[in-house]
Design a protein around this motif. Structure first.
Motif, PDB file in Angstrom:
ATOM      1  N   ILE A 689      -2.445  -6.224   1.900  1.00 63.91           N
ATOM      2  CA  ILE A 689      -2.806  -4.881   2.358  1.00 63.91           C
ATOM      3  C   ILE A 689      -2.588  -4.765   3.852  1.00 63.91           C
ATOM      4  O   ILE A 689      -2.070  -3.756   4.349  1.00 63.91           O
ATOM      5  CB  ILE A 689      -4.272  -4.578   1.994  1.00 63.91           C
ATOM      6  N   ARG A 690      -2.952  -5.823   4.596  1.00 61.20           N
ATOM      7  CA  ARG A 690      -2.823  -5.775   6.055  1.00 61.20           C
ATOM      8  C   ARG A 690      -1.364  -5.751   6.490  1.00 61.20           C
ATOM      9  O   ARG A 690      -0.960  -4.947   7.322  1.00 61.20           O
ATOM     10  CB  ARG A 690      -3.540  -6.974   6.672  1.00 61.20           C
ATOM     11  N   SER A 691      -0.533  -6.626   5.891  1.00 60.66           N
ATOM     12  CA  SER A 691       0.863  -6.723   6.334  1.00 60.66           C
ATOM     13  C   SER A 691       1.733  -5.583   5.803  1.00 60.66           C
ATOM     14  O   SER A 691       2.837  -5.369   6.298  1.00 60.66           O
ATOM     15  CB  SER A 691       1.455  -8.066   5.881  1.00 60.66           C
ATOM     16  N   SER A 692       1.256  -4.832   4.799  1.00 64.33           N
ATOM     17  CA  SER A 692       2.058  -3.743   4.228  1.00 64.33           C
ATOM     18  C   SER A 692       2.224  -2.575   5.190  1.00 64.33           C
ATOM     19  O   SER A 692       3.131  -1.754   5.024  1.00 64.33           O
ATOM     20  CB  SER A 692       1.410  -3.236   2.935  1.00 64.33           C
ATOM     21  N   ILE A 720      -3.054  -9.529  -2.081  1.00 62.58           N
ATOM     22  CA  ILE A 720      -1.609  -9.325  -2.254  1.00 62.58           C
ATOM     23  C   ILE A 720      -1.367  -8.315  -3.374  1.00 62.58           C
ATOM     24  O   ILE A 720      -1.964  -8.408  -4.456  1.00 62.58           O
ATOM     25  CB  ILE A 720      -0.902 -10.654  -2.599  1.00 62.58           C
ATOM     26  N   PHE A 721      -0.456  -7.356  -3.111  1.00 59.22           N
ATOM     27  CA  PHE A 721      -0.089  -6.383  -4.144  1.00 59.22           C
ATOM     28  C   PHE A 721       0.755  -7.064  -5.221  1.00 59.22           C
ATOM     29  O   PHE A 721       1.717  -7.784  -4.912  1.00 59.22           O
ATOM     30  CB  PHE A 721       0.706  -5.219  -3.540  1.00 59.22           C
ATOM     31  N   GLU A 722       0.430  -6.822  -6.473  1.00 59.32           N
ATOM     32  CA  GLU A 722       1.173  -7.381  -7.593  1.00 59.32           C
ATOM     33  C   GLU A 722       1.786  -6.271  -8.434  1.00 59.32           C
ATOM     34  O   GLU A 722       1.431  -5.099  -8.293  1.00 59.32           O
ATOM     35  CB  GLU A 722       0.239  -8.246  -8.469  1.00 59.32           C
ATOM     36  N   ASN A 723       2.703  -6.667  -9.318  1.00 59.20           N
ATOM     37  CA  ASN A 723       3.376  -5.694 -10.180  1.00 59.20           C
ATOM     38  C   ASN A 723       2.362  -4.993 -11.086  1.00 59.20           C
ATOM     39  O   ASN A 723       1.449  -5.623 -11.632  1.00 59.20           O
ATOM     40  CB  ASN A 723       4.426  -6.397 -11.031  1.00 59.20           C
ATOM     41  N   GLU A 724       2.511  -3.663 -11.211  1.00 60.32           N
ATOM     42  CA  GLU A 724       1.674  -2.792 -12.044  1.00 60.32           C
ATOM     43  C   GLU A 724       0.255  -2.628 -11.511  1.00 60.32           C
ATOM     44  O   GLU A 724      -0.631  -2.171 -12.232  1.00 60.32           O
ATOM     45  CB  GLU A 724       1.631  -3.294 -13.498  1.00 60.32           C
TER      46      GLU A 724
END
Length: 741
Positions: A689-692, A720-724
């Motif tokens: 979320i921070r690095s996005s 961390i963002f994951e698929n779906e």
């Protein structure tokens, strides 16, 4: 000896009785409307042991004035822009409720052996909830900050417009005394035509007039001008065959779009309160206690039908619109009453002499009972939801939650949808204006010129030329004006199969404009040769003077949009999370313990689970404020949290008035709550979320993530963002969708 007119004596008696009963009802904390009705019952002709009103005819005239000012006041609170912004949830809920209650009322009337007309009016009486009673109950129970309140207010706005439509349709039905579908359709089209025409003309003229005379307007002058505008629209509405109430409502809604709306509402409040009191007292005067005793069973049946019917219909409507079960239950129980519009519909039936005498007092009795039950139903809504959640099969509850979540995402419009929507609005608006100009020219301008200036054929020609002159800018806009150039070019260049439909659309626009020219000429001359010549001249003139017409039209459009947007746009209640999190506004009181402290010192997110999305400080906007930002007195703070979290944090603001986002004048940076679905092609995939850079790119905060059925509220910035992943972000509505690219 000085003779005192009977009217003054009656007014004194009415206001004295109203004053005593309202003081009593204030003391016992009940709605004042019920006090007025009780006062009317006491001074009415059916109770003999105290002085009674003698000049009923004059009182009914004063009561009609009361209806006018009551509807004018509702219009001031209505605003067409609010109607546009209430969103699909409120519209679907209101329409489902109204349709079902019309059917329930009609079937209940027939089941009790009433006439068809009584049953139809009963359906109309039961279909509209009471704005006054609901607002009063919400204030007393302190639930205005809860998310279901925003949906209820949106439903009430839609119901106001539906009630106006019902008044027109019931009037038409009462006059014709038959269910003629063609007559009903004509009435609806006529109403829509005049609504569009009055709104466009009103927004173009009224704010301009108020701006030009602003320096001359003190409170006294503004009050007189506002009432004059109201009564002028009433006269115009009656002139074209509508009720006075419709005209008052329309002028109120036009003034609601101006920068003077709050001032006008404040100045006219006392006038509205006075005449509305007389109206509600007159309602009580028409009640015969004997009828209430004779019809005790129908009153009980209709009361039960009202409470259960409104709960089920509005609750189902909210579920269909994608609301969670909790919000749907709370909304349904909040709307389970009838009120002021029901009195007006019942009065209409009596005035037109198409309903039985018993219907009116029954409607008033049902309103009184449901008014008393409303606060208790609102209080019981949350416990009843918890009962349903425990009782209903688990798979049902899960299915409702999935449906609610699936309807809350970002929707993107295709180029075709964008283009067709714009073409439809362009066609409707300019067709209405052109038709109005044609009828004004043929029915008013031409007779005036031929009678007072030049008679004979020369007068007809001059009238025709002047009418064509006024029509030309709108004909150009209808037939030639470029609309949604970006979407049009995409379709023309990128879709080889769309050129045919695009050409057909342009041919349709031009053909419609030519039809209107021919229609105009035919009003003056019945020879087709004259029509053909005029059409050819019009086409040549529009192409030769296209640039000048475009400049002139753009000036008019700019003036209209400037007037329309002069008052600060109010944000609609944003779409809500399925786990009961939503946006609300709080104001920092000067004596609050929050004043002067930084957000990191307050640790509001850590202690209460509430995020601060935006701070408004005067004219300064601070979206997604940083940890070192301080809070100052009278800061308006947009926060996001659950009902319970917001109720807890509200105490920190020490009496600060919270306003639902739909009713507030901020934020001005399009801060909304939105949902995106992460996939492998998303720019933020496998980033934290921070690095996005979401905070920097969207001025937004990630407030929730749904991952494989698990809900994570206020996720850690290292997640961390994951698929779906289903990600909920509060941020700039124009920048958040870019994450989908």
């Amino acid at each position: 000896m000085i003779h005192l007119p009977v009217l003054i004596t009656d007014l004194g008696l009415i206001l004295a009785a109203a004053g005593i009963t309202t003081l009593l009802f204030k003391r016992i904390k009940q709605p004042l409307v019920l006090g007025y009705i009780l006062a009317g019952l006491m001074v009415g002709p059916h109770i003999k042991f105290i002085p009674t009103v003698t000049d009923n005819a004059s009182i009914h005239i004063w009561a009609e004035i009361g209806v006018i000012f009551l509807l004018f006041s509702l219009g001031l609170e209505f605003s067409f822009k609010k109607l546009v912004k209430v969103g699909g949830s409120a519209s679907i809920t209101a329409i489902v409720e109204v349709v079902f209650m019309l059917l329930i009322g009609f079937m209940a009337g027939l089941a009790m052996g009433w006439s068809t007309m009584d049953s139809i009016f009963l359906g109309g009486i039961l279909s509209v909830s009471s704005t006054t009673i609901i607002i009063r109950a919400f204030e007393e129970l302190g639930v205005k900050h809860k998310k279901f309140a925003g949906l209820v207010f949106g439903v009430l706005i839609v119901e106001d417009l539906v009630a106006i439509l019902l008044l027109v349709l019931l009037s038409t039905l009462a006059v014709s005394q038959q269910f003629a579908g063609a007559d009903m359709l004509v009435s609806i089209l006529k109403l829509c035509f005049f609504l569009v025409l009055w709104f466009i003309g009103g927004i173009f003229l009224v704010p301009t007039f108020l701006k030009a005379t602003k320096k001359l307007m003190n409170d006294e002058t503004m009050l007189i001008v506002s009432i004059a505008l109201c009564l002028l629209m009433v006269l115009l509405a009656v002139k074209v065959g509508f009720s006075p109430a419709l005209g008052a409502f329309i002028m109120g809604s036009i003034l609601a779009e101006t920068t003077q709306a709050e001032r006008i509402e404040h100045l006219t409040k006392s006038v509205k309160d006075l005449f509305a009191a007389i109206f509600f007292v007159s309602v009580g005067m028409m009640i015969d206690p004997g009828i209430l005793i004779d019809y005790a069973v129908p009153i009980l049946v209709i009361t039960v039908a009202t409470v259960l019917g409104k709960f089920l219909s509005s609750g189902m409507g909210a579920l269909l619109s994608g609301q969670p079960l909790k919000t749907s239950v709370q909304t349904g129980l909040s709307l389970a009453q009838i009120g002021e519009f029901s009195f007006i519909i019942a009065t209409l039936g009596l005035t037109l002499k198409v309903t039985s005498d018993f219907l009116y007092p029954i409607a008033v009795a049902v309103s009184a009972i449901t008014t008393f039950t409303t606060p208790y139903l609102i209080k019981a809504s949350e416990p009843f939801y918890l009962f349903l959640e425990r009782t209903l099969p688990k798979r049902w509850v899960e299915a409702i939650n999935r449906y609610s979540s699936s309807t809350a995402g970002i929707t993107t419009l295709s180029d075709w949808k964008v283009l067709l929507k714009s073409y439809t609005f362009n066609t409707i608006i300019h067709s209405v204006i052109i038709i109005a100009i044609v009828f004004l020219g043929s029915r008013y301008l031409q007779p005036f010129i031929t009678k007072n200036i030049i008679n004979g054929n020369n007068g007809i020609i001059i009238s025709l030329i002047l009418t064509l002159f006024f029509m030309t800018p709108f004909l150009w806009a209808l037939a030639i004006r470029k609309i949604e150039k970006k979407a049009y070019s995409h379709l023309w260049l990128n879709k080889k199969y769309t050129r045919g439909p695009l050409v057909a659309l342009e041919v349709l626009r031009i053909s419609l404009a030519l039809f209107f020219v021919g229609f105009l000429i035919y009003q003056f001359y019945s020879t087709w040769i004259a029509v053909v010549i005029a059409i050819v001249l019009m086409i040549v003139g529009m192409f030769i003077f296209s640039r000048k017409l475009q400049g002139f039209y753009n000036k008019m459009e700019s003036r209209f949009l400037l007037n329309l947007n002069a008052r600060e746009a109010q944000n609609a209640q944003p779409e809500i999370l399925p786990w009961d999190t939503h946006l609300a506004e709080l104001i920092v009181a000067p004596e609050s313990a929050l004043v002067g402290k930084t957000l990191i010192e307050l640790s509001i997110r850590e202690k209460y689970g509430v995020n601060i999305a935006l701070i408004e400080r005067g004219k300064i906007m601070i979206p997604t404020p940083g940890r070192d930002e301080r809070l100052y007195p009278n800061d308006k703070v947009l926060v996001i949290g659950t009902d319970n979290q917001l109720a807890a944090i509200k105490e920190l603001f020490e009496g600060a008035k919270e306003e639902i986002a739909e009713e507030s004048s901020f934020p001005k940076k399009d801060m909304t709550l939105q949902k995106i679905v992460i996939n492998s092609s998303s720019p933020v995939y496998l980033q934290s979320i921070r690095s996005s850079g979401i905070r920097e790119k969207t001025q937004g905060l990630v407030v929730g993530i749904e991952r494989k059925g698990e809900r994570i509220l206020n996720p850690d910035s290292n997640l961390i963002f994951e698929n779906e992943d289903i990600v909920w972000i509060v941020g700039n509505s124009k920048k958040v969708p870019d994450l989908l690219k």
